[in-house]
Motif scaffolding. Structure first.
Motif, PDB file in Angstrom:
ATOM      1  N   GLY A  41      42.138  42.300  37.770  1.00  0.00           N
ATOM      2  CA  GLY A  41      43.493  42.694  38.138  1.00  0.00           C
ATOM      3  C   GLY A  41      44.417  41.542  38.480  1.00  0.00           C
ATOM      4  N   LYS A  42      43.954  40.323  38.258  1.00  0.00           N
ATOM      5  CA  LYS A  42      44.780  39.159  38.574  1.00  0.00           C
ATOM      6  C   LYS A  42      44.895  38.248  37.369  1.00  0.00           C
ATOM      7  CE  LYS A  42      43.556  39.057  43.495  1.00  0.00           C
ATOM      8  NZ  LYS A  42      43.053  38.212  44.612  1.00  0.00           N
ATOM      9  N   GLY A  43      45.848  37.351  37.434  1.00  0.00           N
ATOM     10  CA  GLY A  43      45.981  36.358  36.393  1.00  0.00           C
ATOM     11  C   GLY A  43      45.034  35.197  36.624  1.00  0.00           C
TER      12      GLY A  43
ATOM     13  N   ARG B   9      53.459  46.063  36.761  1.00  0.00           N
ATOM     14  CA  ARG B   9      52.060  45.677  36.651  1.00  0.00           C
ATOM     15  C   ARG B   9      51.353  46.493  35.576  1.00  0.00           C
ATOM     16  NH1 ARG B   9      49.478  43.130  40.646  1.00  0.00           N
ATOM     17  NH2 ARG B   9      47.945  42.935  38.971  1.00  0.00           N
ATOM     18  N   LEU B  88      46.980  42.663  28.023  1.00  0.00           N
ATOM     19  CA  LEU B  88      47.514  42.138  29.272  1.00  0.00           C
ATOM     20  C   LEU B  88      48.466  41.002  28.919  1.00  0.00           C
ATOM     21  CD1 LEU B  88      47.330  42.170  32.436  1.00  0.00           C
ATOM     22  CD2 LEU B  88      45.616  40.361  32.203  1.00  0.00           C
ATOM     23  N   LEU B  90      50.584  37.952  30.188  1.00  0.00           N
ATOM     24  CA  LEU B  90      50.603  37.027  31.310  1.00  0.00           C
ATOM     25  C   LEU B  90      51.773  36.068  31.190  1.00  0.00           C
ATOM     26  CD1 LEU B  90      46.810  36.231  31.309  1.00  0.00           C
ATOM     27  CD2 LEU B  90      48.021  37.267  33.231  1.00  0.00           C
ATOM     28  N   GLY B 105      50.967  34.430  36.581  1.00  0.00           N
ATOM     29  CA  GLY B 105      51.224  35.644  37.328  1.00  0.00           C
ATOM     30  C   GLY B 105      50.077  36.618  37.149  1.00  0.00           C
ATOM     31  N   PRO B 106      50.149  37.783  37.779  1.00  0.00           N
ATOM     32  CA  PRO B 106      49.061  38.753  37.715  1.00  0.00           C
ATOM     33  C   PRO B 106      48.996  39.517  36.400  1.00  0.00           C
ATOM     34  CG  PRO B 106      50.849  39.626  39.014  1.00  0.00           C
ATOM     35  CD  PRO B 106      51.227  38.216  38.681  1.00  0.00           C
TER      36      PRO B 106
END
Lengths: 112, 113
Positions: A41-43, B9, B88, B90, B105-106
């Motif tokens: 869930g994080k970069g 998100r 995803l 990023l 970043g997340p």
């Protein structure tokens, strides 16, 4: 094409043991390398880097080793903790470019 | 926290929708990046901005349109995406465009239906 690869897609380690994550890179001209950690869930998060004029660099509980002869990079984590569970990427940076070539990642699982 | 934030998100969109991803960095950096991260694939560099000018378009389809209004903000405008664009996304920033550490970043988890 050029690529950065990891030998083990998943590594399971007992808590408290040392972990070693390996990486092979293909561009012999690459002179800068980074290890990233990506938790769920994080970069990706920067861990440590090393330049090609060094063979070893130490951080807090982590050590990166560079073997230019065989184009191999490794990340050693001492006294592995549950919080170390994540996917670890290596990345190489050939000279003359800001682009990084990332590997697919190794998942580290820490067993309690 | 790395000082790089991304919103939303999570995003689910249909193939005919138009949406935008936002990235903001609070690090005073001059370079910003968009990456795509798909399962079991390495990070793919999409776009690079340095001092608000695009310096790299890594053969990205035109259905992805970046925008960098200032050095702290980066957008990725999405339209008529395909299911294979699900990934995803990023954002990263660095002090300069050269041999600099990139801070991520997340990410935005995108699902295209």
């Amino acid at each position: 094409g050029e690529s950065v690869g990891l030998h083990l897609p998943t590594l399971s380690v007992q808590e408290g043991d040392n972990s070693i994550i390996n990486c092979a890179y293909s561009n012999s001209a690459s002179d800068y390398f980074i290890w990233y950690k990506q938790e769920s869930g994080k970069g990706p998060q920067f861990i440590i880097d090393i330049r090609s004029n060094m063979d070893k660099r130490q951080g807090q509980r982590v050590t990166v080793l560079l073997n230019k002869t065989v184009k191999h990079l490794s990340l050693q984590i001492a006294a592995t903790q549950p919080g170390d569970s994540a996917v670890y990427f290596c990345a190489e940076n050939p000279p003359g470019t800001y682009k990084y070539i990332f590997g697919t990642g190794t998942r580290l699982k820490v067993l309690a | 926290e790395t000082g790089v934030t991304q919103t939303p998100r999570h995003l689910v969109m249909g193939m005919t929708n138009k949406k935008s991803l936002k990235c903001e960095q609070h690090l005073g950096h001059n370079a910003m990046y968009w990456y795509k991260q798909s399962a079991k694939k390495p990070l793919e560099l999409m776009f690079v901005y340095s001092l608000e000018e695009r310096v790299e378009n890594n053969s990205v389809p035109s259905r992805f349109s970046p925008e960098c209004p200032n050095s702290s903000h980066l957008f990725l405008h999405l339209h008529t995406l395909q299911p294979e664009d699900s990934a995803l996304y990023l954002c990263a920033s660095s002090q300069g465009q050269g041999r600099e550490t990139q801070y991520f970043g997340p990410g935005t988890r995108l699902l295209v239906l």
